[in-house]
Scaffold this motif. Sequence first.
Motif: not given
Length: 135
Positions: A99-113
């Motif tokens: 879950d921690e990695e998934y949350a981090d992945l979503l943060r990266v995706i949303s920031t990049a977007s």
Amino acid sequence: MSTVPLQENPESDPLVRQVFDDIRATRGSDFINLLWKYLAFDPPLLKQTWEDVKSVMAEPSALDPKTKEMIYVAVSIANSCRYCVHSHTAAARAKGMDDEEYADLLRVISTASRTNALLNGLQIPVDPEFNREND
């Protein structure tokens, strides 16, 4: 709703059966997900798509399997592919994403977007230092 019908007995076609058997062997599971079942409407397309996916996602390379799945999730989000988001999130979790990695992945995706949208709007030139030609 799909744009093609789900085949009643897709494995009656020898090519489909061959591809499904390879999917089972590669994944070590009897489960054939709907993507492949629906693609069975066109056996050559099914075969080519599976070969492409298998060569990138299942064969060893410089990226580990979990990282590949996480990248696939990011691209699927960017391309608004609901099916792939669910499928590859499940695959990433099965390969150890927590879950921690998934949350981090979503943060990266949303920031990049967000920054991609800003840069697309601003049309800022690329720094010369970022071009490999300058190496």
